[in-house]
Structures are given as C-alpha cells and as structure tokens.
Scaffold this active site. Structure first.
Site, mmCIF file in Angstrom:
data_model
loop_
_atom_site.group_PDB
_atom_site.id
_atom_site.type_symbol
_atom_site.label_atom_id
_atom_site.label_comp_id
_atom_site.label_asym_id
_atom_site.label_seq_id
_atom_site.Cartn_x
_atom_site.Cartn_y
_atom_site.Cartn_z
ATOM 1 N NE ARG A 45 -35.994 -44.350 -44.346
ATOM 2 C CZ ARG A 45 -37.191 -44.708 -43.937
ATOM 3 N NH1 ARG A 45 -37.773 -45.807 -44.436
ATOM 4 N NH2 ARG A 45 -37.861 -44.025 -43.045
ATOM 5 N N GLY A 46 -34.614 -45.951 -41.389
ATOM 6 C CA GLY A 46 -35.710 -46.300 -40.481
ATOM 7 C C GLY A 46 -35.107 -47.093 -39.330
ATOM 8 C CB ALA A 47 -35.250 -46.596 -35.658
ATOM 9 N NE ARG A 88 -29.186 -41.933 -40.582
ATOM 10 C CZ ARG A 88 -30.473 -41.802 -40.934
ATOM 11 N NH1 ARG A 88 -31.135 -42.826 -41.427
ATOM 12 N NH2 ARG A 88 -31.089 -40.643 -40.790
ATOM 13 C CD GLN A 197 -36.958 -39.437 -45.075
ATOM 14 O OE1 GLN A 197 -37.434 -38.335 -45.301
ATOM 15 N NE2 GLN A 197 -35.865 -39.581 -44.349
ATOM 16 C CG ASP A 238 -35.326 -42.299 -35.750
ATOM 17 O OD1 ASP A 238 -36.347 -41.741 -36.179
ATOM 18 O OD2 ASP A 238 -34.590 -43.010 -36.455
ATOM 19 C CG ASN A 248 -40.298 -39.931 -35.845
ATOM 20 O OD1 ASN A 248 -39.678 -40.943 -36.174
ATOM 21 N ND2 ASN A 248 -41.339 -39.517 -36.519
ATOM 22 C CE LYS A 249 -36.201 -38.304 -41.000
ATOM 23 N NZ LYS A 249 -34.721 -38.115 -40.984
HETATM 24 O O1 MRU Z 1 -33.803 -40.615 -41.513
HETATM 25 P P1 MRU Z 1 -34.693 -41.826 -41.539
HETATM 26 O O2 MRU Z 1 -35.438 -41.990 -42.811
HETATM 27 O O3 MRU Z 1 -33.948 -43.072 -41.122
HETATM 28 O O4 MRU Z 1 -35.757 -41.509 -40.408
HETATM 29 C C1 MRU Z 1 -36.776 -42.426 -40.168
HETATM 30 C C2 MRU Z 1 -37.726 -41.995 -39.112
HETATM 31 O O5 MRU Z 1 -37.627 -40.924 -38.556
HETATM 32 C C3 MRU Z 1 -38.757 -42.997 -38.712
HETATM 33 O O6 MRU Z 1 -39.948 -42.363 -38.347
HETATM 34 C C4 MRU Z 1 -38.252 -43.815 -37.526
HETATM 35 O O7 MRU Z 1 -36.959 -44.309 -37.793
HETATM 36 C C5 MRU Z 1 -39.144 -44.939 -37.194
HETATM 37 S S1 MRU Z 1 -39.135 -46.194 -38.423
HETATM 38 C C6 MRU Z 1 -40.165 -47.426 -37.917
#
Ligand code: MRU
Length: 348
Positions: A45-47, A88, A197, A238, A248-249
C-alpha cells in the site's frame, strides 16, 4: 533501508504490511492476479509502492500470455491492466504505472518475447526512479522547512515512508533527510484510524531506523499544536489535482485545518507522477470506500453495534488553500504554481 517491493529473478517479493509490526514477513507473488489481490488487500500500500507493484504485476501478466501474435498479446495485456486498475481507485500512481507499462509494450518493436523483456526492464526502472525521486523529495523538502532555533518537531499522518514507496519515502523522506542532517528533534506520528498505518507502520519504520518518534492518536494533534510541540506538518498524497487540491489518507484534511488554525506550515510531499493534471480540482478525485468492518472492529473485537449504518471513506481532499507548499522531486512549489511550473516535466 526497507524495500517493500523486490524483484527476485522470477517473482516479486512484498513485505506483508498487514502483519506489521507483530511480524516481518514477505509474500512471494508470481501471477498478476495475485498481485491484484495483494494491492486490494493492502499487503502492499502507499501510492508509489502500489505503482511499482502494479508495474511488476503487468510484467507477470505479460509473462502469462501464451500467444506470439503481437495484436493478440497487446489485447490480452490491456485486460491485465484493467484487472490491476480495478484494485484501488484513489492513488493515481497505480494508473500512471500501468499506462506507462502498456505504452512501453505498444511502442516496443520486435517479437512478443522482446516486448516482455522490455516490460521487465521498465518495471525495474519505475522502481529505481521512485527511489531516486524520493531521495530528491526528502532533500528538497528539508530545504523548504522553516528555519527554527530548535531542531524540528514534525507531525505526519498515515505512512508515507519507505514502506509506501520503493524505499526512503516522501513525507518520511523529508523526515529521514532531516534526521540525517541532524535537524530533526522528533517525529510525531498520528495513529491514523481506522487502519492504523501510523501506529503499525510509521512508528515501526522509524524505530527500525532509529528516528525518534512519538505516537499519538489522531484526536491529539490539535492539542500538540496548541502546546507548541509541532513546527511543521508533512504528509504524502495519493492524487493531487492541477490546482493543488490533495487527496491523502482520511484525516489529512482535518489536520490541515488544525495546522492553519495554529499558523503551522503544512507540506504535501509526492512525486510528480502523483499529480493528475487531467483533473482541474479535487472534486473529481475518486475516493475509495472500504469495508465497514475497519470501523466497527478492532482486531477481532467488535466495538460498535451491528444495526447501524457505517461510512468508511479511505481518503479525503485537502483544499489547496490549506497547503503551504507541495514538494516534488523538482523542489517545493506553492499549490497555485503547480501547473505553470511543473506541467509537462518528465515524471519518473
Ligand atoms: O490506504 P493507504 O495506506 O494506501 O494510504 C496511503 C496514504 O494515504 C499515503 O499517505 C499516500 O499513499 C502517500 S505514500 C508515499
């Protein structure tokens, strides 16, 4: 350094981020379908990390295609892309990486086997470029942070670290660079409900690298700011619209409001590939909704009644007006200057 995605000669190895911090385990992925499941279930996970994983997923899918006929191959490859894209919706890096892999396949002259070889090289390039990009974001972001008499006390949300990228991290890349240059006193990490997270990943990642970290619940951020404990907020992204509105999250938006209320600078760190210049503003960013069990359950324990409704958006959109600057591999820009300064530049 942690490498959440690794190519192992004939397969991809992923850190299983659902098992951290209790257990560090790696999952071996050999098929594109399994990569789609790994992305959907957030093993990875994470963009940017999703983008890297999807690029390898495209190669794994290409490897499974049996035909030698170019047009058949490209048609089947497009279906692999559709499968991976359906995992996603919010992180644009997923779509960016898959489209880059499809474009590479279309533009490669020669046999189907030659296309497959170039696709593997391209996935490896995407991974290597992301690592370099994050290091640049870390260093350029550090230059943009306020000059304080004390060492910096930074606050972050979710995990935008090595685990969320090819390595190093975006927002945590800035933290990492600040720590390396002895400019960091401490990172405050929001736990980041509902999937935690911040608690499970960011605090673990910092502990691995010896970066001083204080874990707080999301509702404690305002109090910490009011008490003068925070010099700046750094978060990842994201998807960033052309005007700088940033998805973002979930919880990032409220953090930005609270930061503004306390005149604390709020930085978004992301590779240029996270900017979606096709969207004029954040209203068009698709927001993923995840299973309500993420809200009504903690571990195996049910914490809410069953006969009510739930709403579980996984991301929110922070308006550009609340963002001090967006830090990419090209440096730091005001959200209003994003389009004029960065549109059309190569993103790696
Ligand atoms: O749902 P996730 O854990 O994939 O969400 C991650 C985030 O929101 C991060 O802040 C974002 O992807 C940037 S990661 C460098």
């Amino acid at each position: 350094m942690l490498y959440p995605v690794m190519w192992q000669g004939d397969r991809v190895s992923l850190i299983d981020q659902n098992r951290l911090p209790a257990m560090y385990a790696r999952v071996e992925i050999r098929r594109s379908e399994d990569m789609a499941v790994a992305i959907k279930t957030m093993i990875v996970r994470g963009a940017p990390a999703i983008g890297v994983a999807a690029a390898y997923g495209m190669y794994l899918g290409a490897r499974e295609i049996q035909t030698n006929k170019r047009e058949d191959f490209l048609a089947q490859l497009a279906k692999v892309g559709d499968l991976l894209k359906a995992t996603r919706p919010t992180a644009v890096n997923l779509f960016w990486a898959i489209d880059r892999m499809l474009k590479t396949a279309r533009q490669t002259v020669g046999s189907v086997e030659a296309i497959k070889t170039v696709m593997l090289e391209t996935a490896q390039n995407i991974q290597e470029e992301d690592l370099q990009t994050c290091q640049a974001i870390g260093d350029r972001g550090l230059e943009a942070l306020p000059n304080t008499p004390n060492k910096l006390r930074l606050l972050t949300h979710c995990n935008a670290g090595a685990l969320a990228t090819a390595g190093y991290g975006t927002a945590l890349g800035i933290v990492r660079s600040a720590w390396r240059d002895r400019r960091l006193e401490r990172l405050y990490a929001d736990e980041t409900r509902p999937r935690l997270q911040g608690a499970k990943l960011t605090s673990w990642e910092c502990a691995q690298d010896g970066i001083p970290v204080t874990l707080i619940t999301d509702s404690m951020a305002a109090h910490c700011m009011q008490r003068g404990l925070i010099d700046a907020v750094v978060v990842g992204a994201d998807r960033i619209a052309a005007n700088g509105d940033t998805a973002n999250k979930i919880g990032t938006y409220s953090l930005a409001i609270v930061a503004r209320a306390h005149s604390i600078p709020f930085f978004v760190a992301a590779p240029l590939s996270t900017v979606d210049f096709g969207l004029p503003d954040g209203t068009g960013i698709p927001i993923e909704e995840r299973d309500p069990s993420e809200i009504y359950q903690i571990g195996e324990t049910r914490i809410a009644p069953t006969d009510i409704e739930f709403y579980n958006p996984s991301f929110d959109v922070t308006p550009a007006a609340l963002i001090t600057a967006i830090v990419t591999e090209y440096g730091s820009v005001a959200p209003a200057d994003l389009k004029t300064q960065l549109q059309g530049k190569p993103s790696g």
